[in-house]
Design a protein around this motif. Sequence first.
Motif, mmCIF file in Angstrom:
data_model
loop_
_atom_site.group_PDB
_atom_site.id
_atom_site.type_symbol
_atom_site.label_atom_id
_atom_site.label_comp_id
_atom_site.label_asym_id
_atom_site.label_seq_id
_atom_site.Cartn_x
_atom_site.Cartn_y
_atom_site.Cartn_z
ATOM 1 N N ARG A 20 0.818 -1.201 0.000
ATOM 2 C CA ARG A 20 0.000 0.000 0.000
ATOM 3 C C ARG A 20 0.858 1.261 0.000
ATOM 4 N NH1 ARG A 20 -2.812 -0.671 5.938
ATOM 5 N NH2 ARG A 20 -1.219 0.341 7.201
ATOM 6 N N ALA B 179 -9.991 2.657 -5.445
ATOM 7 C CA ALA B 179 -9.367 1.342 -5.291
ATOM 8 C C ALA B 179 -7.948 1.480 -4.734
ATOM 9 C CB ALA B 179 -9.347 0.614 -6.618
ATOM 10 N N GLY B 180 -7.335 2.635 -4.925
ATOM 11 C CA GLY B 180 -6.004 2.863 -4.362
ATOM 12 C C GLY B 180 -5.981 2.778 -2.847
ATOM 13 N N ARG B 181 -7.148 2.924 -2.204
ATOM 14 C CA ARG B 181 -7.210 2.882 -0.733
ATOM 15 C C ARG B 181 -7.406 1.470 -0.199
ATOM 16 N NH1 ARG B 181 -4.668 6.667 1.730
ATOM 17 N NH2 ARG B 181 -5.740 6.391 3.704
ATOM 18 N N LEU B 182 -7.561 0.493 -1.085
ATOM 19 C CA LEU B 182 -7.948 -0.838 -0.613
ATOM 20 C C LEU B 182 -6.969 -1.442 0.381
ATOM 21 C CD1 LEU B 182 -9.416 -2.403 -3.871
ATOM 22 C CD2 LEU B 182 -10.630 -1.713 -1.820
ATOM 23 N N GLY B 183 -5.701 -1.075 0.243
ATOM 24 C CA GLY B 183 -4.708 -1.607 1.163
ATOM 25 C C GLY B 183 -4.891 -1.105 2.585
ATOM 26 N N TYR B 184 -5.649 -0.008 2.744
ATOM 27 C CA TYR B 184 -5.859 0.568 4.070
ATOM 28 C C TYR B 184 -7.196 0.151 4.664
ATOM 29 C CZ TYR B 184 -2.037 3.716 2.851
ATOM 30 O OH TYR B 184 -0.835 4.217 2.497
ATOM 31 N N ILE B 185 -8.125 -0.157 3.772
ATOM 32 C CA ILE B 185 -9.514 -0.369 4.224
ATOM 33 C C ILE B 185 -9.717 -1.788 4.724
ATOM 34 C CG2 ILE B 185 -11.847 -0.624 3.306
ATOM 35 C CD1 ILE B 185 -11.346 1.873 1.762
ATOM 36 N N ASN B 186 -10.515 -1.903 5.761
ATOM 37 C CA ASN B 186 -10.854 -3.218 6.286
ATOM 38 C C ASN B 186 -11.645 -3.997 5.226
ATOM 39 O OD1 ASN B 186 -11.879 -5.382 7.790
ATOM 40 N ND2 ASN B 186 -11.571 -4.171 9.651
ATOM 41 N N PHE C 152 -16.648 3.172 1.129
ATOM 42 C CA PHE C 152 -15.395 3.878 1.386
ATOM 43 C C PHE C 152 -15.684 5.006 2.368
ATOM 44 C CE2 PHE C 152 -14.418 1.951 -2.690
ATOM 45 C CZ PHE C 152 -13.107 1.551 -2.511
ATOM 46 N N PRO C 153 -14.733 5.304 3.278
ATOM 47 C CA PRO C 153 -14.943 6.412 4.201
ATOM 48 C C PRO C 153 -15.052 7.737 3.441
ATOM 49 C CG PRO C 153 -13.018 5.111 4.819
ATOM 50 C CD PRO C 153 -13.470 4.610 3.493
ATOM 51 N N ASP D 166 -11.955 9.542 2.287
ATOM 52 C CA ASP D 166 -11.312 8.938 1.117
ATOM 53 C C ASP D 166 -11.934 9.438 -0.178
ATOM 54 O OD1 ASP D 166 -9.538 7.571 2.602
ATOM 55 O OD2 ASP D 166 -10.438 5.585 2.318
ATOM 56 N N ARG E 64 -4.911 6.943 -8.914
ATOM 57 C CA ARG E 64 -5.072 5.735 -8.103
ATOM 58 C C ARG E 64 -3.815 5.466 -7.289
ATOM 59 N NH1 ARG E 64 -6.528 0.484 -11.389
ATOM 60 N NH2 ARG E 64 -4.486 0.832 -12.291
ATOM 61 N N GLN F 244 -2.742 5.984 -2.603
ATOM 62 C CA GLN F 244 -2.077 5.084 -1.654
ATOM 63 C C GLN F 244 -1.157 5.831 -0.693
ATOM 64 O OE1 GLN F 244 -1.461 2.037 -5.264
ATOM 65 N NE2 GLN F 244 -0.439 1.356 -3.426
ATOM 66 N N GLN G 176 -12.803 1.189 9.680
ATOM 67 C CA GLN G 176 -12.729 1.213 8.220
ATOM 68 C C GLN G 176 -11.294 1.301 7.718
ATOM 69 O OE1 GLN G 176 -15.563 4.198 6.803
ATOM 70 N NE2 GLN G 176 -16.563 2.454 5.852
ATOM 71 N N GLU G 177 -10.528 2.154 8.364
ATOM 72 C CA GLU G 177 -9.147 2.296 7.910
ATOM 73 C C GLU G 177 -8.227 2.271 9.108
ATOM 74 O OE1 GLU G 177 -9.319 4.975 3.895
ATOM 75 O OE2 GLU G 177 -7.980 5.563 5.516
ATOM 76 N N THR H 179 -2.206 -2.494 -5.135
ATOM 77 C CA THR H 179 -2.536 -1.473 -4.137
ATOM 78 C C THR H 179 -2.505 -2.045 -2.728
ATOM 79 O OG1 THR H 179 -4.883 -1.973 -4.156
ATOM 80 C CG2 THR H 179 -4.116 -0.346 -5.738
ATOM 81 N N GLY H 180 -2.335 -3.367 -2.597
ATOM 82 C CA GLY H 180 -2.330 -3.984 -1.280
ATOM 83 C C GLY H 180 -3.675 -4.615 -0.942
ATOM 84 N N GLN I 35 -10.942 -8.395 -1.603
ATOM 85 C CA GLN I 35 -11.085 -7.074 -2.225
ATOM 86 C C GLN I 35 -10.771 -7.134 -3.712
ATOM 87 O OE1 GLN I 35 -8.307 -5.233 0.486
ATOM 88 N NE2 GLN I 35 -9.923 -3.960 1.336
#
Lengths: 250, 615
Positions: free
Chosen positions: A79, A102-109, A118-119, A122, A158, A162, B293-294, B527-528, B533
Motif C-alpha cells: 500500500r 481502489a487505491g485505498r484498498l490496502g488501508y480499508i478493512n 469507502f470512508p 477517502d 489511483r 495510496q 474502516q481504515e 494497491t495492497g 477485495q
Amino acid sequence: MLQIKNLTKIYEGGVKALDNVSFDVPDGQFLAVIGLSGSGKSTLLRCINRLIEPTDGQILWNGEDITKASPEEMRRIRRKIGMVFQHFNLVHRSKVITNVLAGRLGYINPAWSLLNRFPKQDIQKAIKQLERVGIADKANHRADELSGGQQQRVGIARALMQDPEMILADEPVASLDPVLAHSIMKHLEDINDKDGVTVLCSLHFLDLVHRYADRVVALNLGQLVFEGLPSEIDDKKFKDIYGRDAERVG
Amino acid sequence: MTEQNNKNKKASPRKSIQLGLAVLFGIVVYAYGFQITKVDLEDLRSERRQESLTRVMRALAKPEIFEYEQEEEIVNAPVYVTCPASGIPALPEPDKSGPYLIITPACAEPGETVQVEGFSFAPNVSGPLRFVPGSDPTNIVTLGRDNIETDATGHFIYEFVLPKRSSEDVQYIRATLKQNVGVPHLTKTAHDTWDKIVETVFLALLATTFGTFLAIPLSFIAARNLMKPVRSPLASIAFSLLGWPLGIVLGYLIVRFVEGISSPFAGNIPINLVSIVVAPALMLVGLRWALPQEEITKPSTSTQIMRWGVLFVSVLIGFYGFFQLASLFKNFGQMGMVPLGRLSFLGNFLFQTGDIVGIITPALGGLAAGGALSSFMGKIGQRTTEKLSPVNVKLFNIVFATLAGATVFGLLGLLVEWLYQIDNSFYTFWGPVLTGGILGLTLASFTKPKDTLPTGLVIYYITRTFLNGLRSIEALVMAIVFVIAVGIGPFAGMMALGLHTIVSLAKLYSEQVESIMAGPLEAIQATGANRLQTIVYAVIPQIIPPYISYTMYRWDINVRMSTIIGFVGGGGIGFLLQQNINLLNYRAASAQMFAIAIVVASMDYISSVLREKYV
C-alpha cells in the motif's frame, strides 16, 4: 532507501528474466530503467512489489526484506508502493472515482469493502487527486469512456491515493503520443519533486530519460549493463545497452 | 523451396490410401449406426401407421383451446334387423315438421347395407350415427359413422352395414347432430393449461434465482486463474482443516443457544418488532467499533482481543435478530393468511420465508464459524511457520498434518458409515483415521519445512470434480430424488432444477472468470488489496455482463426443462402433458405444447431485449 541485491528471476520453463541484478535507489530519486523489450524491465518492477515472486536475491526497503514478507506484511508494504502501468489497467466497467478509490484498498478493512463502502474522507481525497491530474469532471464517467491519456491520469490518481513512498511506473507512456507522454511524465516529475516520492520508471525513449530522470539503470537480457547519470550514455554505452545494430533516434 | 511446393501439389499414393481408408471407415461407422438405431421405413409405409399418424397430426393441429356450447338434435328412425316373417308392421310417418330420417329398406338381414337419408337438419352440423338395439336401448352400437355431416341444406345421405343384432322387435337408428351455439369460450383444458404454465414459469424463475445466488461464490473457487496463486504452508493447511469441523460444531451449538434465548419470545410480536430494530443497530455499532474502516498503525494486542470479543458478541446479537425476524415473519404470515383473501399468498410467503430463515440460520452459523475459525487457525499456522526454525516447523508439521489427516479421513469414514451402514468401526473409523494419519505424516515428511503447497489448485480440482459429477446427473433424475424428499409437486421440481442450475452455472461462470483481463487484477493487487477485495473490485465488475447473459440463458433452459420435469412428478405443465399423451387425448396435449412454445418464444424475446439493455 531501496536496495536490490543479487536479484534473480527464472520463469517456469527456464527463461532467465533477471540475472543477479544489484543496485540501490536513494529516497526521492527519479530512476529510469531502460533496455530493449524483453530485457527484464517489467519483471524487475514487478519483483519489487512481488506481483512476481523473485527466484533468488533480496529486496531491502528501509531495511525490511520485501522478499521475506508474510502476506500481511506484504499488504502493508504494497500500500506504500503505487504502480502505474503501460496499459493503464483500469477496471473498464467501473466509474473513474471507483478506480481511484481502489487505491485505498490496502488501508480499508476488507469486511467493509465487501459492501463497497469507502470512508467519506477517502472520497474527498479521491476528488482532490483527480483535480490534481486535471480530470475531476470525469469522476462519474465509466473508465472506458476516457481517452488513453485520461486513463493514465486516472492510473496516477489511483497510485496517489495510496499515499505512496515509491511509485513503480512500467512504461507509463509507451502507448501514448509524444505530447501526452510529456504531460504524463510531468505529473510523475511533479509527484517526485513535491511529494518526495521515489519513482522507478521504465522508459523506451532516451529523450524522456534525459529530460526527467535523475539516474539510469539499463538491463540487457536480464543483466545490469549500465548504471549512472543520463548524460553518461554515449554512443558506446548506447550500443552496449541496445545492441550493436541499434541506432539512436532521439 | 520449389521442390517442396511440387511435393505438396502432387498427392502421394500414401495420402490417397489414407483418405480412402478414412472414407471406408466412415461408411462402416454410419452403417453400424443404422443397424443400432434400427432405421427402417417399412412401418411408415403400412396403412395402419399412416392412418394413426394422420389422426394424431390432425388432432395436434387442433389444440383444444376454444369450444362452443353445443345443442344436440337427436332423431330416431325405426328399422327391423331380419325382416319379420309377418311383414313389417305399419310404421308411423316421420314427423316432417322437424328433422327426420328415412331408411331404405326399412328391414334387412344383419351384415346387409342400408341407406340413411336425413332431411331438414341444421345446415353444416356433424355428429354420430348410431344403432339403438330394441332389447336394450342403453347399449348403443357404433357403426363406424361417428362423424356424419349435413350439407348446406341440412341434408345428408350415408350407407352403412347393419350390426349382427337381430331381433323381432323394432330397433332404431339414431342421428345425434351437434350444433355450435353462442360465442366460443375457453375449454377446461385451456384453464388447466394456463394454471400449470404459470406454475412452470415461476418454478423456473425461483430455480434460476436460487441457482444463480449459490453459483456465484462457487464459480470463484472453480476458476483456475484465481485459485492458482493461492498457496499456503503445510502447518496453515493442517490448522485450517482442523478448524472447519471444530468451527462448524461450535458455531452450530452457539447459534442453537441463541435460538434458545430467542424462542421464548417467538410468539410475541411487540418483542419481535423491538428486537429486529435494536439487534441490527447494536450489531452495527459493535461491528463499526470492532472493524475500523481504515487503520494506519497496527493496534495493540489488548485492543485486538477486545475487538474480537465485541465482534463475537455483535455476531451473536445479529443471529438473535435473525431468529426474531424469522418469528416475526411467521407470526405476520399466519395472521395475514386468512384476512388477506386473494392476496393470502403474501402471508404464506412471509410464513415460509420465516421458516426457511429459522431453519438455515443454525446451518449458516455453523458454516460461518467454520470458515472463520478455519481462516483464523490458518493464520496461526502461517505465523508459526514464519517464526519457528526449520527443524521445529518440520516437527510441528508432522504432528499437525498427521492430526488433520486423521480427522478429515475419520469424518469421511463416518459419512461412509452413515451412507452404507457397514457397522464395522475398523473399516469406517479406525481404518480411515490410520490412513489419514499416515498420509498426513508422509506429506509432512516429504515437504520442505517452509515450502508452500498449492492449496488453491487442490480446492479448484475438488470443486471442479464435484461440479462435473453433479452436472452429469440430469435435472430429471435429480427431480426423482427430490420427489422422494419433499413429495410430488412443483417444489421438488424447483429444488432439482435449482441444484442443476447451481452446478452448471458455476461451471459457465468460472470459465468467464478465467477469461477476464489480467491487467486490472494486477493493478488492484498492487494497491495492497487482499484476495476478497481483489474479487470485489477487479473481478466482479468484469464478469457482470457475461453473468447476466448466462443467467438469462439458464432461465430459458429452466423454463424448457420445467415443462418436462412434471413427467417425473416435479410439477409444472409436464404433468398435464404426460397425462394427456397417455390418455391419447392429443388435442389437449396439443394445447399444452402450444403453451410451452409460446412461453419459450416470449422468454427468448424478453431476454434478448433485457440483454440489449443491460449488457
